[in-house]
Design a protein around this motif. Structure first.
Motif, PDB file in Angstrom:
ATOM      1  N   UNK A  49       0.819  -1.207   0.000  1.00  0.00           N
ATOM      2  CA  UNK A  49       0.000   0.000   0.000  1.00  0.00           C
ATOM      3  C   UNK A  49       0.857   1.262   0.000  1.00  0.00           C
ATOM      4  N   UNK A  50       2.046   1.186   0.593  1.00  0.00           N
ATOM      5  CA  UNK A  50       2.949   2.340   0.625  1.00  0.00           C
ATOM      6  C   UNK A  50       3.620   2.564  -0.717  1.00  0.00           C
ATOM      7  N   UNK A  51       4.068   1.478  -1.340  1.00  0.00           N
ATOM      8  CA  UNK A  51       4.793   1.579  -2.607  1.00  0.00           C
ATOM      9  C   UNK A  51       3.862   1.922  -3.764  1.00  0.00           C
ATOM     10  N   UNK A  52       2.676   1.330  -3.774  1.00  0.00           N
ATOM     11  CA  UNK A  52       1.749   1.540  -4.901  1.00  0.00           C
ATOM     12  C   UNK A  52       0.372   1.927  -4.384  1.00  0.00           C
ATOM     13  N   UNK A  53       0.238   3.127  -3.817  1.00  0.00           N
ATOM     14  CA  UNK A  53      -1.051   3.519  -3.231  1.00  0.00           C
ATOM     15  C   UNK A  53      -2.181   3.610  -4.242  1.00  0.00           C
ATOM     16  N   UNK A  54      -1.878   4.043  -5.459  1.00  0.00           N
ATOM     17  CA  UNK A  54      -2.932   4.161  -6.468  1.00  0.00           C
ATOM     18  C   UNK A  54      -3.461   2.798  -6.874  1.00  0.00           C
ATOM     19  N   UNK A  55      -2.543   1.850  -7.032  1.00  0.00           N
ATOM     20  CA  UNK A  55      -2.967   0.494  -7.387  1.00  0.00           C
ATOM     21  C   UNK A  55      -3.752  -0.132  -6.244  1.00  0.00           C
ATOM     22  N   UNK A  56      -3.302   0.107  -5.016  1.00  0.00           N
ATOM     23  CA  UNK A  56      -4.024  -0.403  -3.853  1.00  0.00           C
ATOM     24  C   UNK A  56      -5.433   0.173  -3.787  1.00  0.00           C
ATOM     25  N   UNK A  57      -5.550   1.469  -4.098  1.00  0.00           N
ATOM     26  CA  UNK A  57      -6.864   2.112  -4.091  1.00  0.00           C
ATOM     27  C   UNK A  57      -7.767   1.515  -5.167  1.00  0.00           C
ATOM     28  N   UNK A  58      -7.174   1.187  -6.317  1.00  0.00           N
ATOM     29  CA  UNK A  58      -7.948   0.580  -7.396  1.00  0.00           C
ATOM     30  C   UNK A  58      -8.468  -0.795  -6.989  1.00  0.00           C
ATOM     31  N   UNK A  59      -7.649  -1.555  -6.291  1.00  0.00           N
ATOM     32  CA  UNK A  59      -8.068  -2.874  -5.827  1.00  0.00           C
ATOM     33  C   UNK A  59      -9.212  -2.744  -4.821  1.00  0.00           C
ATOM     34  N   UNK A  60      -9.115  -1.740  -3.942  1.00  0.00           N
ATOM     35  CA  UNK A  60     -10.187  -1.496  -2.971  1.00  0.00           C
ATOM     36  C   UNK A  60     -11.482  -1.121  -3.685  1.00  0.00           C
ATOM     37  N   UNK A  61     -11.356  -0.298  -4.717  1.00  0.00           N
ATOM     38  CA  UNK A  61     -12.526   0.118  -5.487  1.00  0.00           C
ATOM     39  C   UNK A  61     -13.184  -1.082  -6.161  1.00  0.00           C
ATOM     40  N   UNK A  62     -12.367  -1.952  -6.721  1.00  0.00           N
ATOM     41  CA  UNK A  62     -12.899  -3.141  -7.389  1.00  0.00           C
ATOM     42  C   UNK A  62     -13.589  -4.070  -6.393  1.00  0.00           C
ATOM     43  N   UNK A  63     -13.018  -4.186  -5.198  1.00  0.00           N
ATOM     44  CA  UNK A  63     -13.641  -5.024  -4.169  1.00  0.00           C
ATOM     45  C   UNK A  63     -15.003  -4.465  -3.764  1.00  0.00           C
ATOM     46  N   UNK A  64     -15.105  -3.140  -3.657  1.00  0.00           N
ATOM     47  CA  UNK A  64     -16.381  -2.510  -3.298  1.00  0.00           C
ATOM     48  C   UNK A  64     -17.429  -2.768  -4.374  1.00  0.00           C
ATOM     49  N   UNK A  65     -17.012  -2.732  -5.627  1.00  0.00           N
ATOM     50  CA  UNK A  65     -17.936  -3.005  -6.731  1.00  0.00           C
ATOM     51  C   UNK A  65     -18.449  -4.440  -6.651  1.00  0.00           C
ATOM     52  N   UNK A  66     -17.547  -5.353  -6.357  1.00  0.00           N
ATOM     53  CA  UNK A  66     -17.934  -6.764  -6.248  1.00  0.00           C
ATOM     54  C   UNK A  66     -18.923  -6.980  -5.104  1.00  0.00           C
ATOM     55  N   UNK A  67     -18.678  -6.337  -3.986  1.00  0.00           N
ATOM     56  CA  UNK A  67     -19.582  -6.476  -2.845  1.00  0.00           C
ATOM     57  C   UNK A  67     -20.967  -5.947  -3.184  1.00  0.00           C
ATOM     58  N   UNK A  68     -21.026  -4.820  -3.886  1.00  0.00           N
ATOM     59  CA  UNK A  68     -22.329  -4.270  -4.281  1.00  0.00           C
ATOM     60  C   UNK A  68     -23.054  -5.226  -5.220  1.00  0.00           C
ATOM     61  N   UNK A  69     -22.296  -5.832  -6.136  1.00  0.00           N
ATOM     62  CA  UNK A  69     -22.904  -6.762  -7.092  1.00  0.00           C
ATOM     63  C   UNK A  69     -23.462  -7.992  -6.380  1.00  0.00           C
ATOM     64  N   UNK A  70     -22.747  -8.475  -5.387  1.00  0.00           N
ATOM     65  CA  UNK A  70     -23.211  -9.645  -4.638  1.00  0.00           C
ATOM     66  C   UNK A  70     -24.453  -9.303  -3.823  1.00  0.00           C
ATOM     67  N   UNK A  71     -24.449  -8.119  -3.192  1.00  0.00           N
ATOM     68  CA  UNK A  71     -25.640  -7.707  -2.427  1.00  0.00           C
ATOM     69  C   UNK A  71     -26.846  -7.574  -3.347  1.00  0.00           C
ATOM     70  N   UNK A  72     -26.627  -7.049  -4.540  1.00  0.00           N
ATOM     71  CA  UNK A  72     -27.725  -6.914  -5.498  1.00  0.00           C
ATOM     72  C   UNK A  72     -28.257  -8.280  -5.918  1.00  0.00           C
ATOM     73  N   UNK A  73     -27.362  -9.223  -6.062  1.00  0.00           N
ATOM     74  CA  UNK A  73     -27.787 -10.575  -6.423  1.00  0.00           C
ATOM     75  C   UNK A  73     -28.631 -11.183  -5.313  1.00  0.00           C
ATOM     76  N   UNK A  74     -28.246 -10.912  -4.085  1.00  0.00           N
ATOM     77  CA  UNK A  74     -29.035 -11.392  -2.965  1.00  0.00           C
ATOM     78  C   UNK A  74     -30.409 -10.746  -2.934  1.00  0.00           C
ATOM     79  N   UNK A  75     -30.467  -9.441  -3.183  1.00  0.00           N
ATOM     80  CA  UNK A  75     -31.740  -8.725  -3.181  1.00  0.00           C
ATOM     81  C   UNK A  75     -32.688  -9.279  -4.232  1.00  0.00           C
TER      82      UNK A  75
END
Length: 290
Positions: A49-75
């Motif tokens: 996270x220190x060496x590549x903060x932008x890439x780390x942020x992108x991975x976090x963003x992608x994880x959030x998208x996946x979680x939203x998609x899974x919650x929508x599937x449950x709904x």
């Protein structure tokens, strides 16, 4: 009697290889009225996270998208899913840690992910480690599998875990309205071994029908190599769920999924449930808990 598993945890990375596990977990929760928790492991560490903060942020963003998609599937299935992302260097450790934290009694995961240099593995390396170290029973699901609707095949071997296998298989079959095939595999023709397995079959079947009146259970033992016999019987009987005991509880045994379990899990088209040994059931199978 209630469903044998009340606190399921779905572990997914929301890839095409997780499709079967997600579909089955949501269907099971809906069918049995269970609250389903979902964990997505995210590979991360402080140095990264220190060496590549932008890439780390992108991975976090992608994880959030996946979680939203899974919650929508449950709904869409009428469920409200509780979701969480866990960050760490090794995904399998985060999955196991989440199962411990939430007190899961069933961990649902894919069979394997993308094939790479380990293409010859029947079960993915990460999944194998999850299955070996999880504090609960583990349901491993191929990408094309769906919730069982035909038959449950329960494989017992006369070991201490046999009662737990019978309990789980009977509870799941009763909840989903399907019959059970109870199977023991004989590796040699010694009279004492045959008698031991027959006694196991008779006892486990008696416990199953006692606690689930009206449940259809047929029991038999066959000769041959365990994984070959189990797979052949699953195909012949039309079973779309195989229930087996998890490998032992010693430190050495936990490192390995077990050859029979790995081959059955990797070669069947349906889901495989590896049941954790429960001493309060197996040492006293006539207790009210069983």
């Amino acid at each position: 009697m209630s469903h044998p598993f009340m606190r399921p945890l779905l572990a997914t990375e929301h890839t095409e290889y997780d499709e079967g596990a997600e579909r089955l977990a949501i269907a099971l929760a809906g069918r049995c009225g269970l609250d389903l928790r979902v964990v997505i492991p995210v590979v991360s560490n402080p140095e990264y996270e220190t060496i590549a903060p932008l890439l780390a942020a992108q991975i976090e963003h992608e994880a959030a998208i996946k979680l939203r998609a899974i919650r929508a599937r449950g709904e869409e299935a009428g469920l409200t899913l509780e979701t969480v992302a866990r960050r760490g260097e090794e995904p399998w450790r985060e999955i196991v840690a989440e199962a411990q934290l939430c007190g899961a009694d069933l961990l649902i995961t894919r069979r394997r992910g993308r094939r790479g240099v380990l293409a010859n593995l029947l079960v993915g390396e990460m999944v194998s480690k999850v299955a070996a170290h999880a504090p609960c029973s583990v349901l491993m699901v191929p990408r094309t599998a769906r919730l069982w609707s035909k038959r449950v095949l329960a494989a017992v071997d006369g070991s201490a875990v046999s009662a737990s296998v019978g309990r789980a298989a009977a509870g799941i079959a009763a909840a989903c309205g399907v019959p059970v095939s109870l199977l023991a595999v004989l590796s040699d023709e010694r009279d004492d071994e045959r008698a031991r397995l027959q006694a196991t079959l008779d006892q486990v079947r008696a416990w199953m029908v006692r606690d689930h009146p009206g449940l259809e259970v047929n029991a038999e033992w066959l000769m041959g190599r365990a994984h070959e016999v189990i797979l052949a019987q699953a195909r012949a009987s039309g079973a779309d769920l195989i229930v087996m005991g998890r490998r032992g509880e010693t430190a050495l045994e936990r490192e390995l999924l077990g050859r029979t379990a790995e081959r059955v899990t990797g070669l069947t088209e349906g889901a495989v449930l590896l049941v954790r040994y429960e001493s309060h059931i197996d040492q006293n199978p006539r207790s009210s808990v069983w």
